[in-house]
Write a protein that holds these residues in place. Structure first.
Motif, PDB file in Angstrom:
ATOM      1  N   THR A   1       0.810  -1.218   0.000  1.00  0.00           N
ATOM      2  CA  THR A   1       0.000   0.000   0.000  1.00  0.00           C
ATOM      3  C   THR A   1       0.847   1.273   0.000  1.00  0.00           C
ATOM      4  O   THR A   1       0.363   2.333  -0.374  1.00  0.00           O
ATOM      5  CB  THR A   1      -0.928   0.021   1.225  1.00  0.00           C
ATOM      6  OG1 THR A   1      -0.126  -0.087   2.408  1.00  0.00           O
ATOM      7  CG2 THR A   1      -1.928  -1.115   1.166  1.00  0.00           C
ATOM      8  N   THR A   2       2.100   1.198   0.412  1.00  0.00           N
ATOM      9  CA  THR A   2       2.927   2.408   0.494  1.00  0.00           C
ATOM     10  C   THR A   2       3.829   2.600  -0.713  1.00  0.00           C
ATOM     11  O   THR A   2       4.478   3.620  -0.831  1.00  0.00           O
ATOM     12  CB  THR A   2       3.818   2.358   1.759  1.00  0.00           C
ATOM     13  OG1 THR A   2       4.656   1.205   1.683  1.00  0.00           O
ATOM     14  CG2 THR A   2       2.972   2.316   3.013  1.00  0.00           C
ATOM     15  N   CYS A   3       3.869   1.648  -1.618  1.00  0.00           N
ATOM     16  CA  CYS A   3       4.765   1.707  -2.771  1.00  0.00           C
ATOM     17  C   CYS A   3       3.982   2.095  -4.016  1.00  0.00           C
ATOM     18  O   CYS A   3       2.908   1.553  -4.271  1.00  0.00           O
ATOM     19  CB  CYS A   3       5.427   0.349  -2.967  1.00  0.00           C
ATOM     20  SG  CYS A   3       6.640   0.337  -4.274  1.00  0.00           S
ATOM     21  N   ALA A   4       4.515   3.059  -4.786  1.00  0.00           N
ATOM     22  CA  ALA A   4       3.820   3.496  -5.999  1.00  0.00           C
ATOM     23  C   ALA A   4       4.813   4.062  -7.000  1.00  0.00           C
ATOM     24  O   ALA A   4       5.903   4.487  -6.648  1.00  0.00           O
ATOM     25  CB  ALA A   4       2.777   4.552  -5.659  1.00  0.00           C
ATOM     26  N   VAL A   5       4.395   4.064  -8.258  1.00  0.00           N
ATOM     27  CA  VAL A   5       5.136   4.719  -9.339  1.00  0.00           C
ATOM     28  C   VAL A   5       4.165   5.698  -9.985  1.00  0.00           C
ATOM     29  O   VAL A   5       3.033   5.333 -10.319  1.00  0.00           O
ATOM     30  CB  VAL A   5       5.660   3.714 -10.383  1.00  0.00           C
ATOM     31  CG1 VAL A   5       6.351   4.441 -11.527  1.00  0.00           C
ATOM     32  CG2 VAL A   5       6.595   2.713  -9.752  1.00  0.00           C
ATOM     33  N   LYS A   6       4.604   6.949 -10.140  1.00  0.00           N
ATOM     34  CA  LYS A   6       3.745   7.983 -10.708  1.00  0.00           C
ATOM     35  C   LYS A   6       4.335   8.450 -12.031  1.00  0.00           C
ATOM     36  O   LYS A   6       5.511   8.788 -12.110  1.00  0.00           O
ATOM     37  CB  LYS A   6       3.649   9.161  -9.740  1.00  0.00           C
ATOM     38  CG  LYS A   6       2.777  10.279 -10.214  1.00  0.00           C
ATOM     39  CD  LYS A   6       2.750  11.374  -9.158  1.00  0.00           C
ATOM     40  CE  LYS A   6       2.143  12.633  -9.686  1.00  0.00           C
ATOM     41  NZ  LYS A   6       2.208  13.729  -8.716  1.00  0.00           N
ATOM     42  N   PHE A   7       3.511   8.451 -13.071  1.00  0.00           N
ATOM     43  CA  PHE A   7       3.877   8.936 -14.394  1.00  0.00           C
ATOM     44  C   PHE A   7       3.115  10.235 -14.624  1.00  0.00           C
ATOM     45  O   PHE A   7       1.897  10.281 -14.408  1.00  0.00           O
ATOM     46  CB  PHE A   7       3.475   7.939 -15.479  1.00  0.00           C
ATOM     47  CG  PHE A   7       4.164   6.611 -15.399  1.00  0.00           C
ATOM     48  CD1 PHE A   7       5.286   6.356 -16.174  1.00  0.00           C
ATOM     49  CD2 PHE A   7       3.687   5.606 -14.579  1.00  0.00           C
ATOM     50  CE1 PHE A   7       5.923   5.127 -16.123  1.00  0.00           C
ATOM     51  CE2 PHE A   7       4.310   4.380 -14.516  1.00  0.00           C
ATOM     52  CZ  PHE A   7       5.437   4.136 -15.286  1.00  0.00           C
ATOM     53  N   GLU A   8       3.805  11.285 -15.082  1.00  0.00           N
ATOM     54  CA  GLU A   8       3.138  12.547 -15.385  1.00  0.00           C
ATOM     55  C   GLU A   8       3.684  13.107 -16.693  1.00  0.00           C
ATOM     56  O   GLU A   8       4.899  13.183 -16.883  1.00  0.00           O
ATOM     57  CB  GLU A   8       3.361  13.562 -14.269  1.00  0.00           C
ATOM     58  CG  GLU A   8       2.676  14.886 -14.537  1.00  0.00           C
ATOM     59  CD  GLU A   8       2.883  15.900 -13.433  1.00  0.00           C
ATOM     60  OE1 GLU A   8       2.309  16.989 -13.559  1.00  0.00           O
ATOM     61  OE2 GLU A   8       3.616  15.627 -12.485  1.00  0.00           O
ATOM     62  N   VAL A   9       2.793  13.501 -17.584  1.00  0.00           N
ATOM     63  CA  VAL A   9       3.180  14.109 -18.852  1.00  0.00           C
ATOM     64  C   VAL A   9       3.493  15.576 -18.569  1.00  0.00           C
ATOM     65  O   VAL A   9       2.605  16.333 -18.173  1.00  0.00           O
ATOM     66  CB  VAL A   9       2.071  13.974 -19.910  1.00  0.00           C
ATOM     67  CG1 VAL A   9       2.498  14.624 -21.216  1.00  0.00           C
ATOM     68  CG2 VAL A   9       1.716  12.511 -20.129  1.00  0.00           C
ATOM     69  N   ILE A  10       4.758  15.978 -18.755  1.00  0.00           N
ATOM     70  CA  ILE A  10       5.161  17.343 -18.419  1.00  0.00           C
ATOM     71  C   ILE A  10       5.454  18.209 -19.637  1.00  0.00           C
ATOM     72  O   ILE A  10       5.598  19.422 -19.501  1.00  0.00           O
ATOM     73  CB  ILE A  10       6.383  17.348 -17.467  1.00  0.00           C
ATOM     74  CG1 ILE A  10       7.573  16.626 -18.087  1.00  0.00           C
ATOM     75  CG2 ILE A  10       6.008  16.760 -16.125  1.00  0.00           C
ATOM     76  CD1 ILE A  10       8.858  16.748 -17.296  1.00  0.00           C
TER      77      ILE A  10
END
Length: 147
Positions: free
Chosen positions: A49-58
């Protein structure tokens, strides 16, 4: 196997291109609209629950999109907290790392070794991106956010 071939003292560009093409195919399987500026996608891993990968188009241009990728490694021993920027070339169907941990833009050839840089560091970063995308596709649950 390294993409720097010591026997010929040159970099193997075709292997790097092949890896970038494979990364583009992996990215295309992730439900992220790379043509929409500000689009974000968060990948949560099953059982963590504490691990994540975030992708954002910049950044979006005519032929490319730049993504900021932030991996929060809490809960995974093999994944420290990292951030990188990668560029998707839609016309060439390639996806490559262009910046690692906000350190600097990656040069194509490292003419002199600064610190702990290796001659095949660009190859290593793209292989890491490959592993991150593969792990996200196999074990992740996606949550898309649009601007």
């Amino acid at each position: 196997m390294s993409f720097f071939r010591a026997d010929r003292q040159q970099l193997d560009l075709s292997r790097l291109h092949y890896e970038c093409e494979r990364n583009f195919r992996r990215l295309s399987k992730i439900p992220l609209d790379t043509l929409e500026l500000g689009t974000m996608l968060q990948v949560r891993f099953k059982g963590l629950t504490t691990c994540a990968v975030k992708f954002e188009v910049i950044e979006v241009t005519r032929y490319t999109s730049t993504l900021a990728i932030v991996a929060n490694g809490r809960g995974l021993d093999w994944l420290p907290d990292i951030s990188l920027k990668a560029r998707s070339y839609r016309d060439a169907k390639m996806f490559e790392v262009i910046e690692w941990c906000s350190d600097r833009t990656i040069p194509w050839v490292l003419s002199e070794s600064k610190g702990m840089q290796a001659r095949d560091e660009k190859w290593q970063w793209n292989v890491f991106l490959s592993e991150l995308l593969t792990y996200s596709l196999r074990h992740g649950a996606f949550a898309v956010e649009t601007p």
